[in-house]
Design an enzyme around this catalytic site. Structure first.
Site, short mmCIF file in Angstrom:
data_model
loop_
_atom_site.label_atom_id
_atom_site.label_comp_id
_atom_site.label_asym_id
_atom_site.label_seq_id
_atom_site.Cartn_x
_atom_site.Cartn_y
_atom_site.Cartn_z
N SER A 95 -2.32 -11.90 -2.02
CA SER A 95 -2.89 -13.11 -2.60
C SER A 95 -3.87 -12.83 -3.74
O SER A 95 -4.29 -13.74 -4.45
CB SER A 95 -3.63 -13.91 -1.53
OG SER A 95 -4.78 -13.20 -1.10
N GLY A 96 -4.25 -11.55 -3.89
CA GLY A 96 -5.27 -11.21 -4.88
C GLY A 96 -6.67 -11.25 -4.33
O GLY A 96 -7.62 -10.86 -5.02
N GLY A 97 -6.84 -11.72 -3.11
CA GLY A 97 -8.17 -11.86 -2.54
C GLY A 97 -8.93 -10.56 -2.46
O GLY A 97 -10.11 -10.48 -2.85
N PHE A 98 -8.28 -9.50 -1.99
CA PHE A 98 -8.97 -8.22 -1.85
C PHE A 98 -9.45 -7.71 -3.20
O PHE A 98 -10.57 -7.20 -3.32
CB PHE A 98 -8.04 -7.20 -1.19
CG PHE A 98 -8.67 -5.85 -0.99
CD1 PHE A 98 -9.53 -5.63 0.07
CD2 PHE A 98 -8.41 -4.80 -1.86
CE1 PHE A 98 -10.14 -4.39 0.26
CE2 PHE A 98 -9.00 -3.56 -1.68
CZ PHE A 98 -9.86 -3.36 -0.61
N ASP A 148 -7.43 -15.15 1.28
CA ASP A 148 -8.39 -14.92 2.36
C ASP A 148 -9.65 -14.25 1.84
O ASP A 148 -9.67 -13.75 0.73
CB ASP A 148 -7.76 -14.04 3.45
CG ASP A 148 -7.41 -12.64 2.94
OD1 ASP A 148 -7.00 -12.52 1.76
OD2 ASP A 148 -7.56 -11.68 3.70
N GLN A 190 -8.43 -12.34 10.09
CA GLN A 190 -9.67 -11.67 9.71
C GLN A 190 -10.63 -11.67 10.90
O GLN A 190 -10.21 -11.91 12.02
CB GLN A 190 -10.27 -12.35 8.48
CG GLN A 190 -9.50 -12.13 7.19
CD GLN A 190 -9.60 -10.69 6.67
OE1 GLN A 190 -10.37 -9.87 7.17
NE2 GLN A 190 -8.79 -10.38 5.66
N GLY A 217 -8.40 -6.78 6.55
CA GLY A 217 -9.77 -6.37 6.82
C GLY A 217 -9.90 -5.17 7.72
O GLY A 217 -10.97 -4.93 8.29
N ASP A 267 1.77 -1.23 4.34
CA ASP A 267 1.81 -0.89 2.92
C ASP A 267 0.58 -0.07 2.57
O ASP A 267 -0.46 -0.18 3.23
CB ASP A 267 1.83 -2.15 2.05
CG ASP A 267 0.42 -2.71 1.85
OD1 ASP A 267 -0.17 -2.48 0.78
OD2 ASP A 267 -0.09 -3.36 2.78
N CYS A 305 13.17 18.26 4.09
CA CYS A 305 13.27 17.05 3.28
C CYS A 305 14.49 17.12 2.38
O CYS A 305 14.79 18.17 1.79
CB CYS A 305 12.00 16.85 2.46
SG CYS A 305 12.01 15.36 1.44
N CYS A 307 14.94 15.00 -0.30
CA CYS A 307 14.69 14.26 -1.54
C CYS A 307 15.05 15.11 -2.76
O CYS A 307 15.23 16.33 -2.67
CB CYS A 307 13.24 13.80 -1.61
SG CYS A 307 12.04 15.08 -2.07
N CYS A 310 12.65 18.13 -3.35
CA CYS A 310 12.78 19.27 -2.45
C CYS A 310 14.12 19.99 -2.62
O CYS A 310 14.22 21.20 -2.37
CB CYS A 310 12.60 18.82 -1.00
SG CYS A 310 10.89 18.36 -0.62
N HIS A 336 8.75 12.35 -3.42
CA HIS A 336 8.77 13.09 -2.16
C HIS A 336 7.94 12.39 -1.08
O HIS A 336 8.39 12.22 0.05
CB HIS A 336 8.25 14.51 -2.35
CG HIS A 336 7.94 15.18 -1.04
ND1 HIS A 336 8.91 15.70 -0.22
CD2 HIS A 336 6.76 15.34 -0.38
CE1 HIS A 336 8.35 16.17 0.88
NE2 HIS A 336 7.04 15.96 0.81
#
Length: 371
Positions: A95-98, A148, A190, A217, A267, A305, A307, A310, A336
């Site tokens: 939301s951009g709140g942080f 928030d 929150q 939070g 995330d 790995c 990827c 690697c 990686h």
């Protein structure tokens, strides 16, 4: 019929960890899932096609940054974020709140919204719940977050309660402002580090949690054991029929501990941020590739790995790139690290189906080392 649904496939019998599939208009997301962060409508240093090959099914973008530059109206004219950034899978926007609270040099929180000065040029702006929803609708992500107030670690009980109650009021306004049926709005729990506030916030969020719910939070400076305890407080009370999203968490240990406590979505910018500083996650622990120990190390970052990095490059070459300031080093290490976290989530998903998540976690820590 709703464009969103969550299919809970299995609950691990010892921990309550969950494996499922979140169905969205732009594709299915197998959970638990790590979501790479593309703050400016791009995951730094990684091509979209490489993200897909690495296992990314959903990515994030940031409402605040895209509002500032290039502007949400421009993104709307481009056909929305999916077309603008050439990503045909699901997208989530916060939301951009942080960012309003953490990046802006000056801000003033009122019940109507947040007045702040841009971190770019000092220009004055006002973010309200209605404004945040308008921006997110212009951006066109599949999943959008409610506006928030994220209270800082160390807030007093009264400060945290005021922020929680304001977040609850703002949620009501977000719900009223939302108009697009092809977007899923996630409320955000929150309440800082206070158990009763967290549970009260959850109670107020549940009536509006039609497609998913987020926990905000946390991972904001508090010790990890406090974060884990707060997740344990919430776990028995969280809805079971929708995905649960823990915002801003993405280190390997926090992913494991979050999944053990019933979280489905995560995330974090950590994977690409540490990559740009020359750090890699490996099955044998975290390594800092710029160090002299790797000057003549002609082995891959991680033998286990698969990827592109690697399979084709050695630690010695990567160290050379890093110490010469070559951008390819950040690109390869970012790819990686993202691949590593996706593999971790896929392995945990299988362990959930096998009812062996605790054994998996113990084995991982034994190989990865102390975190």
């Amino acid at each position: 019929m709703s464009k969103f649904s969550f299919e809970l496939q299995h609950v691990e019998k010892y921990t309550g960890a969950r494996a499922g599939v979140f169905h969205t208009p732009h594709g299915d997301v197998k959970t638990p899932v790590y979501m790479p962060v593309g703050t400016q409508a791009t995951v730094k240093g990684v091509y979209p096609k490489d993200l897909k090959e690495a296992g990314s099914s959903i990515v994030l973008s940031n409402t605040y940054h895209l509002y500032m530059r290039p502007g949400d109206e421009l993104v709307k004219k481009a056909g929305g974020l999916h077309k603008f950034m050439n990503w045909d899978g699901p997208i989530l926007t916060d939301s951009g709140g942080f960012q309003v609270f953490s990046l802006t040099k000056l801000n003033k929180i009122k019940d109507e919204g947040v007045y702040f000065n841009s971190h770019i040029d000092g220009s004055k702006h006002l973010f309200t719940p209605e404004k945040a929803i308008q921006i997110e609708e212009n951006l066109g992500a599949d999943i959008i977050m409610a506006f928030d107030q994220c209270s800082e670690y160390g807030y007093t009980y009264e400060q945290a309660k005021e922020a929680m109650e304001r977040t609850s009021r703002w949620l009501e306004r977000c719900v009223a402002a939302k108009s697009r049926e092809d977007q899923a709005l996630f409320p955000i729990v929150q309440g800082n580090m206070y158990e009763d506030l967290r549970l009260e916030s959850l109670r107020r969020c549940i009536p509006h949690a039609h497609h998913g719910i987020a926990i905000g939070g946390l991972s904001v400076g508090e010790p990890k054991d406090i974060m884990y305890k707060m997740l344990e407080v919430l776990q028995p009370h969280l809805p079971t029929h929708i995905p649960r999203y823990l915002m801003g968490v993405g280190s390997p240990d926090c992913l494991i501990e979050g999944v053990k406590r019933g979280i489905d979505m995560f995330d974090c910018v950590l994977a690409t941020r540490v990559a740009r500083n020359g750090t890699a996650f490996t099955s044998n622990g975290k390594i800092v590739v710029r160090n002299g120990a790797y000057k003549e190390d002609f082995t891959p970052l991680d033998e286990k790995c698969n990827c592109y990095c690697c399979k084709n490059y050695t630690k010695a070459y990567l160290r050379h790139l890093i110490n010469q300031g070559e951008m390819l080093s950040a690109m390869l290490l970012s790819l990686h690290n993202i691949t590593f976290l996706h593999k971790l989530m896929a392995d945990m998903r299988q362990a959930i189906f096998d009812d062996s998540l605790i054994d998996f976690a113990n084995d991982f820590y034994n190989k990865y080392g102390k975190i």
